[in-house]
Design a protein around this motif. Structure first.
Motif, short mmCIF file in Angstrom:
data_model
loop_
_atom_site.label_atom_id
_atom_site.label_comp_id
_atom_site.label_asym_id
_atom_site.label_seq_id
_atom_site.Cartn_x
_atom_site.Cartn_y
_atom_site.Cartn_z
N VAL A 1 -43.51 -64.02 -26.51
CA VAL A 1 -44.03 -65.09 -27.39
C VAL A 1 -45.42 -64.99 -27.01
N LEU A 2 -45.69 -64.67 -26.19
CA LEU A 2 -47.29 -65.50 -25.81
C LEU A 2 -48.56 -63.91 -27.13
N MET A 3 -47.36 -62.60 -26.45
CA MET A 3 -48.27 -61.47 -27.42
C MET A 3 -48.33 -62.17 -29.21
N GLY A 4 -47.02 -62.69 -29.49
CA GLY A 4 -47.36 -63.11 -30.72
C GLY A 4 -48.16 -63.85 -31.07
N ALA A 5 -48.31 -65.11 -30.02
CA ALA A 5 -49.56 -65.86 -30.20
C ALA A 5 -51.24 -65.56 -30.37
#
Length: 248
Positions: free
Chosen positions: A124-128
């Motif tokens: 999820v942090l990668m997506g952000a």
């Protein structure tokens, strides 16, 4: 073996694509043009990462089809622009429009996907982060298109060579052969509202586009940070409740 969430796989791919383009822009002069391959791949990466239906319903299905069509159209426009002569300035006008629409729509779909996540994870942090890089890289491309449409839209106030599009010279030179590293650099310092003052927009079009990029970066960070903080708070509360239930 646990199956990878398709959304999370899309986040990874989108981040890898952005980091690859940035890595190519860090190469020595004469090799930075490889970043064009990353830009050409970006619409397909967006299609894979964000091309699935975000929510059920007929209207969502139609929106998804329109998004996919826009991604393909953006790729075709990018391909046509890269292989046109640097002297044919009007060739970049369609690309300026479709890339702006695609990136804005992609950010909206990415944020909606992030909102569906129930927990904050590495993916999820990668997506952000991937979304933020997408805005910056797209801004760099849009600045390059604008500079090709109207040379002199941006001024380098420090270097003796004020041109921000370096590469092969001559009327037959293709856009693909040009170097966009300084405009990508300017895009990210504008996105982060840093503003070192070495590169300046000097035409109304470049100034307003810079304003849009600065506002987009601020809005994206506000939305994503608020979303992540709220999800993290809920996740923390759920973990505390689960621990209390486990304790005798």
């Amino acid at each position: 073996m646990a199956r990878t969430n398709p959304r999370h796989l899309g986040y990874r791919l989108l981040l890898a694509n952005g980091l690859t383009v940035i890595g190519c822009l860090m190469l020595p002069a004469g090799m930075r043009q490889l970043s064009a391959l990353g830009y050409l791949a970006m619409p397909w990466v967006l299609l894979f990462s964000l091309g699935a239906r975000v929510e059920p319903g007929r209207w969502s299905r139609q929106r998804t089809r329109a998004y996919r069509l826009l991604a393909v159209l953006t790729f075709a426009s990018s391909l046509g622009w890269y292989f046109t002569s640097a002297q044919e300035s009007r060739a970049g006008l369609p690309l300026l429009v479709v890339w702006t629409l695609l990136v804005a729509w992609s950010c909206e779909r990415l944020i909606r996907n992030l909102a569906k996540e129930r927990a904050i994870s590495r993916d999820v942090l990668m997506g952000a982060l991937a979304g933020y890089l997408l805005v910056g890289l797209a801004a760099g491309l849009l600045f390059a298109v604008l500079e090709s449409l109207a040379p002199g839209s941006f001024l380098n106030t420090v270097a003796t060579d004020v041109s921000l599009l370096h590469g092969a010279a001559g009327p037959a030179a293709k856009i693909f052969s040009l170097d966009f590293v300084e405009l990508n650099y300017y895009a990210f310092i504008t996105l982060t509202t840093t503003g070192y003052g070495d590169i300046s927009p000097v035409t109304p079009q470049s100034q307003m586009l810079s304003v849009m990029v600065a506002v987009s970066g601020t809005v994206y960070l506000a939305l994503v940070m608020g979303l992540l903080i709220s999800r993290y708070t809920v996740q923390d509360v759920e973990e505390e409740i689960a621990e209390e239930l486990e304790d005798p």
